[in-house]
Scaffold this motif. Structure first.
Motif, PDB file in Angstrom:
ATOM      1  N   LYS A 136       0.889  -1.138  -0.006  1.00  0.00           N
ATOM      2  CA  LYS A 136      -0.056  -0.105   0.016  1.00  0.00           C
ATOM      3  C   LYS A 136       0.868   1.369   0.041  1.00  0.00           C
ATOM      4  CE  LYS A 136      -2.060   2.642   3.453  1.00  0.00           C
ATOM      5  NZ  LYS A 136      -2.534   2.705   5.151  1.00  0.00           N
ATOM      6  N   ASP A 137       1.932   1.311   0.972  1.00  0.00           N
ATOM      7  CA  ASP A 137       2.928   2.375   0.956  1.00  0.00           C
ATOM      8  C   ASP A 137       3.506   2.750  -0.265  1.00  0.00           C
ATOM      9  OD1 ASP A 137       3.872   1.863   4.244  1.00  0.00           O
ATOM     10  OD2 ASP A 137       2.174   2.785   3.564  1.00  0.00           O
ATOM     11  N   MET A 138       3.883   1.512  -1.078  1.00  0.00           N
ATOM     12  CA  MET A 138       4.840   1.748  -2.222  1.00  0.00           C
ATOM     13  C   MET A 138       3.622   2.250  -3.351  1.00  0.00           C
ATOM     14  SD  MET A 138       7.037   1.301  -4.492  1.00  0.00           S
ATOM     15  CE  MET A 138       8.465   0.353  -3.444  1.00  0.00           C
ATOM     16  N   GLN A 139       2.529   1.529  -3.436  1.00  0.00           N
ATOM     17  CA  GLN A 139       1.477   2.043  -4.566  1.00  0.00           C
ATOM     18  C   GLN A 139       1.153   3.459  -4.266  1.00  0.00           C
ATOM     19  OE1 GLN A 139       0.912   0.209  -7.351  1.00  0.00           O
ATOM     20  NE2 GLN A 139       1.986  -1.333  -6.502  1.00  0.00           N
ATOM     21  N   ILE A 140       1.074   4.094  -2.926  1.00  0.00           N
ATOM     22  CA  ILE A 140       0.970   5.336  -2.854  1.00  0.00           C
ATOM     23  C   ILE A 140       1.891   6.243  -3.489  1.00  0.00           C
ATOM     24  CG2 ILE A 140       0.150   7.361  -1.157  1.00  0.00           C
ATOM     25  CD1 ILE A 140      -1.764   5.170   0.235  1.00  0.00           C
ATOM     26  N   LYS A 141       3.158   5.762  -2.995  1.00  0.00           N
ATOM     27  CA  LYS A 141       4.382   6.698  -3.401  1.00  0.00           C
ATOM     28  C   LYS A 141       4.431   6.724  -5.055  1.00  0.00           C
ATOM     29  CE  LYS A 141       7.755   6.140   0.195  1.00  0.00           C
ATOM     30  NZ  LYS A 141       7.320   5.017   1.134  1.00  0.00           N
ATOM     31  N   LEU A 142       4.216   5.477  -5.792  1.00  0.00           N
ATOM     32  CA  LEU A 142       4.102   5.464  -7.087  1.00  0.00           C
ATOM     33  C   LEU A 142       3.034   6.106  -7.523  1.00  0.00           C
ATOM     34  CD1 LEU A 142       4.685   1.578  -7.725  1.00  0.00           C
ATOM     35  CD2 LEU A 142       6.200   3.525  -8.138  1.00  0.00           C
ATOM     36  N   LEU A 143       1.768   6.283  -7.004  1.00  0.00           N
ATOM     37  CA  LEU A 143       0.542   6.955  -7.740  1.00  0.00           C
ATOM     38  C   LEU A 143       1.123   8.604  -7.609  1.00  0.00           C
ATOM     39  CD1 LEU A 143      -2.234   7.150  -8.313  1.00  0.00           C
ATOM     40  CD2 LEU A 143      -2.774   7.685  -5.950  1.00  0.00           C
ATOM     41  N   TYR A 144       1.996   9.041  -6.525  1.00  0.00           N
ATOM     42  CA  TYR A 144       2.268  10.169  -6.383  1.00  0.00           C
ATOM     43  C   TYR A 144       3.210  10.764  -7.509  1.00  0.00           C
ATOM     44  CZ  TYR A 144       4.580  14.611  -5.231  1.00  0.00           C
ATOM     45  OH  TYR A 144       4.973  16.043  -5.139  1.00  0.00           O
ATOM     46  N   ARG A 145       4.283   9.620  -7.864  1.00  0.00           N
ATOM     47  CA  ARG A 145       5.262   9.905  -8.860  1.00  0.00           C
ATOM     48  C   ARG A 145       4.426   9.721 -10.241  1.00  0.00           C
ATOM     49  NH1 ARG A 145      10.005   5.883  -9.023  1.00  0.00           N
ATOM     50  NH2 ARG A 145       9.306   5.606  -6.844  1.00  0.00           N
ATOM     51  N   TYR A 146       3.649   8.947 -10.531  1.00  0.00           N
ATOM     52  CA  TYR A 146       3.149   8.883 -11.914  1.00  0.00           C
ATOM     53  C   TYR A 146       2.106  10.115 -12.166  1.00  0.00           C
ATOM     54  CZ  TYR A 146       4.344   3.794 -12.480  1.00  0.00           C
ATOM     55  OH  TYR A 146       5.040   2.755 -12.432  1.00  0.00           O
ATOM     56  N   LEU A 147       1.629  10.525 -11.162  1.00  0.00           N
ATOM     57  CA  LEU A 147       0.517  11.564 -11.248  1.00  0.00           C
ATOM     58  C   LEU A 147       1.505  12.969 -11.519  1.00  0.00           C
ATOM     59  CD1 LEU A 147      -2.463  10.990  -8.991  1.00  0.00           C
ATOM     60  CD2 LEU A 147      -2.462  11.409 -11.471  1.00  0.00           C
ATOM     61  N   LYS A 148       2.501  13.211 -10.658  1.00  0.00           N
ATOM     62  CA  LYS A 148       3.247  14.157 -11.006  1.00  0.00           C
ATOM     63  C   LYS A 148       3.995  14.285 -12.642  1.00  0.00           C
ATOM     64  CE  LYS A 148       5.815  17.943  -8.669  1.00  0.00           C
ATOM     65  NZ  LYS A 148       5.467  18.514  -9.817  1.00  0.00           N
ATOM     66  N   GLU A 149       4.467  13.018 -12.819  1.00  0.00           N
ATOM     67  CA  GLU A 149       4.826  13.164 -14.224  1.00  0.00           C
ATOM     68  C   GLU A 149       3.905  13.415 -15.321  1.00  0.00           C
ATOM     69  OE1 GLU A 149       7.058   9.396 -16.149  1.00  0.00           O
ATOM     70  OE2 GLU A 149       7.738   9.419 -14.088  1.00  0.00           O
TER      71      GLU A 149
END
Ligand SMILES: Nc1nc(=O)c2ncn([C@@H]3O[C@@H]4COP(=O)(O)O[C@H]5[C@@H](O)[C@H](n6cnc7c(N)ncnc76)O[C@@H]5COP(=O)(O)O[C@@H]3[C@@H]4O)c2[nH]1
Lengths: 187, 187
Positions: A136-149
């Motif tokens: 869950k923690d990993m997916q939230i970090k990734l969600l942030y990164r992908y959305l930023k991109e």
């Protein structure tokens, strides 16, 4: 990955639809078109993404002292109607929040949570979905990164969308300070 | 995987909210509560999932001869208002379609597309999202499988949701026949 699909889903199914129309929705409201012209309302969506994934139902503090919706009628922007996949008159709309600073002065911002973060949170809560705490923690970090991109690159998002990372455990006054800060940077 | 996240997102962010309220929304409409009592409208959502991933804007045939929305006012069910992640008065609503069989008799069904399929389709179309044609086909198959599993097991979905797999290339009369078949099986 889960976050990759949710980020693109949020872009194709929401941001791409809503952000290009944001100024039009603002201008359909007498109250907000005036504040927009006066430079007091930015035509941007401030989207909170909590590290915990916990998405509250309501952002407001009930005593209307720090972050709140001042007028339930006027502060919900006029709806955008679209037909999506056979659903006639599907409604997309944003809400303007009033943010009162320590001197009692009012600031305004279109605010909401990044809805897909709720999916990740609930997948972790719901045993059948099989997502661990670490995932869950990993997916939230990734969600942030992908959305930023995505929102930095895509034409229809640039300048209209501000990702606001928060812990998800803030009290109202802390959220207010984070928002005042984000508003400052966004000008 | 992408399909796994989109399936759970569709469940937590939509089916879980809308399906338990379906009968209430039907009963708020004079026209449809009568047809529901008469057994002519099933309190179920028939959700099309196309193999190609291609989601049309509108299901209707324009001459209103096979599948169509008869009355734009009455056939869009009353809205369900919810606050989700700070968005006040977010609207959820379904549309009732009229399906005319070969004998000219009218049948009714709440219909729409499984919206997440559109995300997969667009990820494949959009180079930056990096999804190949083969991956797209795989993700759509997985989306179908995950949704079938979730909606068969989860209490709030059972008996209220029918997945209707289609090729995505059907002409209107073929879609009509598929729907008449699905309606028959669903009774
Ligand atoms: N803040 C916000 N306001 C909106 O109006 C909105 N609409 C979509 N989204 C988010 O964008 C992304 C893409 O949406 P899509 O429609 O493809 O999938 C949606 C869609 O398949 C279905 N769904 C949600 N709301 C509706 C609705 N009102 N009518 C039909 N289907 C809906 O359930 C999925 C998940 O919804 P959310 O979990 O609320 O978040 C979505 C998603 O992360 C929104 N986010």
């Amino acid at each position: 990955s889960v976050a990759h699909g949710l980020a693109w889903s949020y872009y194709f199914g929401y941001l791409k639809i809503v952000l290009p129309e944001l100024i039009n929705q603002i201008n359909e409201s007498e109250k907000w078109s005036n504040l927009f012209i006066g430079g007091e309302l930015l035509p941007k969506v401030f989207a909170l993404i909590p590290k915990t994934g916990f998405m509250v139902g309501e952002i407001c503090d009930d005593r209307k002292q720090m972050i709140y919706v001042d007028d339930e009628e006027e502060d919900v922007l006029p709806p955008l109607f679209m037909e999506r996949g056979g659903v006639k008159k599907r409604v997309y709309r944003n809400t303007v929040y009033t943010i009162k600073d320590q001197d009692g002065r009012e600031h305004y911002a279109i605010m909401e949570y990044v809805t897909p973060v709720d999916t990740i949170y609930r997948m972790n809560q719901h045993r059948e979905a099989g997502m661990s705490e670490d995932e869950k923690d990993m997916q939230i970090k990734l969600l942030y990164r992908y959305l930023k991109e995505i929102t930095d690159k895509e034409e229809d998002c640039r300048g209209r969308f501000v990702l606001v990372p928060i812990s998800g455990k803030e009290k109202h006054h802390e959220l207010r300070d984070i928002m005042l800060d984000a508003l400052e940077k966004a000008r």
